[in-house]
Design an enzyme around this catalytic site. Structure first.
Site, PDB file in Angstrom:
ATOM      1  N   HIS A 261      53.796 -25.342 -59.119  1.00 28.70           N
ATOM      2  CA  HIS A 261      54.725 -24.206 -59.240  1.00 28.70           C
ATOM      3  C   HIS A 261      56.118 -24.691 -59.670  1.00 28.70           C
ATOM      4  O   HIS A 261      56.675 -24.210 -60.661  1.00 28.70           O
ATOM      5  CB  HIS A 261      54.803 -23.466 -57.904  1.00 28.70           C
ATOM      6  CG  HIS A 261      55.751 -22.306 -57.892  1.00 28.70           C
ATOM      7  ND1 HIS A 261      55.330 -20.999 -58.028  1.00 28.70           N
ATOM      8  CD2 HIS A 261      57.097 -22.240 -57.752  1.00 28.70           C
ATOM      9  CE1 HIS A 261      56.382 -20.191 -57.991  1.00 28.70           C
ATOM     10  NE2 HIS A 261      57.471 -20.918 -57.812  1.00 28.70           N
ATOM     11  N   GLU A 262      56.648 -25.643 -58.927  1.00 26.68           N
ATOM     12  CA  GLU A 262      57.996 -26.126 -59.247  1.00 26.68           C
ATOM     13  C   GLU A 262      58.008 -26.835 -60.599  1.00 26.68           C
ATOM     14  O   GLU A 262      59.007 -26.772 -61.324  1.00 26.68           O
ATOM     15  CB  GLU A 262      58.540 -27.048 -58.144  1.00 26.68           C
ATOM     16  CG  GLU A 262      58.666 -26.404 -56.749  1.00 26.68           C
ATOM     17  CD  GLU A 262      59.416 -25.074 -56.701  1.00 26.68           C
ATOM     18  OE1 GLU A 262      60.352 -24.894 -57.504  1.00 26.68           O
ATOM     19  OE2 GLU A 262      59.054 -24.208 -55.872  1.00 26.68           O
ATOM     20  N   GLU A 291      60.201 -17.126 -62.757  1.00 24.08           N
ATOM     21  CA  GLU A 291      59.060 -17.025 -61.858  1.00 24.08           C
ATOM     22  C   GLU A 291      57.774 -16.814 -62.655  1.00 24.08           C
ATOM     23  O   GLU A 291      56.700 -17.220 -62.237  1.00 24.08           O
ATOM     24  CB  GLU A 291      59.315 -15.896 -60.862  1.00 24.08           C
ATOM     25  CG  GLU A 291      58.712 -16.101 -59.498  1.00 24.08           C
ATOM     26  CD  GLU A 291      59.121 -17.394 -58.804  1.00 24.08           C
ATOM     27  OE1 GLU A 291      58.283 -17.937 -58.069  1.00 24.08           O
ATOM     28  OE2 GLU A 291      60.259 -17.881 -59.005  1.00 24.08           O
TER      29      GLU A 291
HETATM   30 ZN    ZN Z   1      59.465 -20.140 -57.865  1.00 23.06          ZN
END
Ligand code: ZN
Length: 498
Positions: A261-262, A291
């Site tokens: 995710h990061e 996001e």
């Molecule tokens: Zn995030």
């Protein structure tokens, strides 16, 4: 170059330097700084913030911005001036003393919130939260254009072009379609086993495999670092220095997917061109677009069976004791298991946006309908019960779980769900352009990443998320792709239909 713009340059560079230093301290605070550094460092950060404030609101800057706007600037310069003007107006409308009071309250708020959460005691946080809501509404009223609703002012800060009208429609679609679908999933006979994801997963092994996966999806360790913090996050200094963090516990999938995710956030920032980095347009287009990239890497790529075909053996090799006897198919089912739960950050892909929907509904009530802050825990619990079928037993696993409100951030949450929906719309389009799953199976993520860089990352803030989405996919924002993606994927997994 225009003369006025040339004169503006040194101001922009100073503002950028203050901002970068502030961000670096924030990163340090969460990672390497000693426990007792906090208070002294806050003073430094406070000074940096007010220096930034005074550069942006300098009368000379205002004059130059006005001159620039009358001149014929190039695309990048015009965008920088536009961002500067917006930032200036935002700061200018709020009296400096009120801004300072609010900043202090927000920084104390975070500490009071952390204590309240630890003690599961909402009442000790409620008076601070009330004040934060009041300040937020007051500031929004200073900035509101004629006839503009206060919550719309706040939403605009995080996601341009997504006001309450658009979001009501978006979340309304989720509520009508996903809530009943989720009920079918949870009532299905299918049992997914995932106990092997929890166990004696050593931190150093998790770190090694995390670094492998970060690099595998495209994180560049020559232009980025990875550290440990309580909650994973990404910090961007410029396109040669992007920092991610992760944390380790007994659930191996937590660190694995937080790293991916990061990395998605980081890859976005690393894809910003040299021409834009270290300027006001040298970052991701919006919270939601950011996001969309992180959740794209985490879910659409990372929880895809095709992704694991070439690399699952790597994970098994690192954790033979836990995974040797777990076939790929069983592993992929486990990482996609649906389980309505209380904590947003631990939510599965299907229920995630329902957590966000609850926060959106409550924020709207706080800002637009004068909801009494004291009633929050109960309203929160009722909504969880209604949409997810679970009820928090205390405030720590309910209304106190997220840091955002304690920092005075209202209007931020919707971006999390919008990002997921942007990602699904992009995915739908990309599948028509390339053999998406084939590329994953062949380990060729570079082709996918390059598509995202070319169509999204390279523009920084030159365009809004909505504009970009429209230009890439040929269609305005359409949440139905997100619903269809979830229903198709989880319907298959659980043998149910809409
Ligand atoms: Zn995030």
């Amino acid at each position: 170059m225009s003369k006025a713009y040339e004169q503006l340059q040194p101001y922009l560079e100073r503002a950028q330097a203050f901002q970068t230093a502030k961000v670096l301290f924030e990163w340090d605070n969460e990672t390497l700084a000693p426990k007792k550094a906090g208070q002294n460092t806050s003073k430094v950060v406070g000074t940096l913030s007010s220096e930034y404030f005074s550069v942006i609101t300098d009368p000379q800057v205002k004059k130059l911005v006005k001159e620039c706007r009358e001149e014929d600037l190039g695309q990048v310069e015009a965008a920088i001036v536009r961002e500067l003007a917006e930032e200036m107006e935002k700061l200018e409308r709020v009296p400096a003393n009120e801004y300072r009071e609010f900043s202090q309250l927000a920084s104390e708020g975070t500490r009071i919130w952390a204590d309240a959460r630890r003690n599961k005691d909402f009442e000790s946080f409620a008076p601070t939260l009330k004040k934060l809501v009041e300040y937020t509404k007051k500031f929004a009223s200073y900035r509101a254009k004629e006839g503009q609703k206060l919550y719309d002012v706040l939403l605009e800060d995080y996601e341009k072009g997504f006001d309450m009208e658009t979001l009501d429609r978006f979340f309304g679609t989720l509520r009508q379609q996903l809530v009943p679908f989720l009920k079918k999933v949870t009532e299905s006979e299918v049992e997914i086993e995932d106990d092997f994801l929890t166990g004696d997963y050593k931190d150093e092994d998790q770190e090694a495999i995390g670094r492998f996966f970060a690099e595998y999806v495209g994180f560049d360790f020559d232009r980025g670092v990875m550290a440990v913090s309580a909650h994973p996050f990404t910090t961007n200094l410029h396109n040669k220095d992007v920092r991610v963090t992760t944390s380790y516990n007994r659930h191996v999938d937590d660190s694995l997917f937080s790293v991916i995710h990061e990395s998605g956030h980081a890859i976005y920032e690393l894809g910003i061109p040299d021409e834009l980095t270290q300027t006001l347009v040298g970052g991701g287009a919006s919270m939601g677009m950011h996001e969309s990239q992180s959740r794209f890497f985490e879910n659409i790529i990372g929880r895809n069976e095709a992704f694991w075909v070439p690399v699952y053996a790597k994970l098994q090799e690192r954790f033979p004791q836990q995974l040797e006897d777990v076939p790929l198919e069983k592993f992929v089912k486990a990482i996609n298991k649906v389980e309505p739960s209380l904590i947003r950050t631990q939510a599965d892909e299907l229920t995630y946006s329902l957590h966000v929907m609850i926060r959106y509904e409550i924020e709207k009530m706080l800002i637009e309908e004068d909801l009494d802050v004291d009633k929050l825990p109960e309203i929160w619990a009722d909504k969880y019960e209604e949409y997810l079928g679970v009820r928090p037993k205390d405030a720590a696993e309910g209304v106190l779980q997220d840091i955002h409100w304690s920092q005075g951030s209202f209007g931020y949450f919707p971006s999390y769900a919008l990002g997921s929906a942007f990602g699904a719309q992009l995915y739908h389009y990309m599948k028509g352009q390339m053999d998406f799953e084939g590329l994953l199976r062949a380990g060729e993520i570079g082709t996918i990443r390059e598509f995202l860089r070319q169509h999204i990352h390279q523009y920084g803030k030159l365009k809004t998320s909505r504009q970009m989405l429209k230009e890439v996919t040929g269609e305005d924002f359409n949440p139905q792709y997100y619903i269809d993606y979830l229903v198709e994927k989880y319907g298959r997994l659980y043998g149910v239909t809409m």
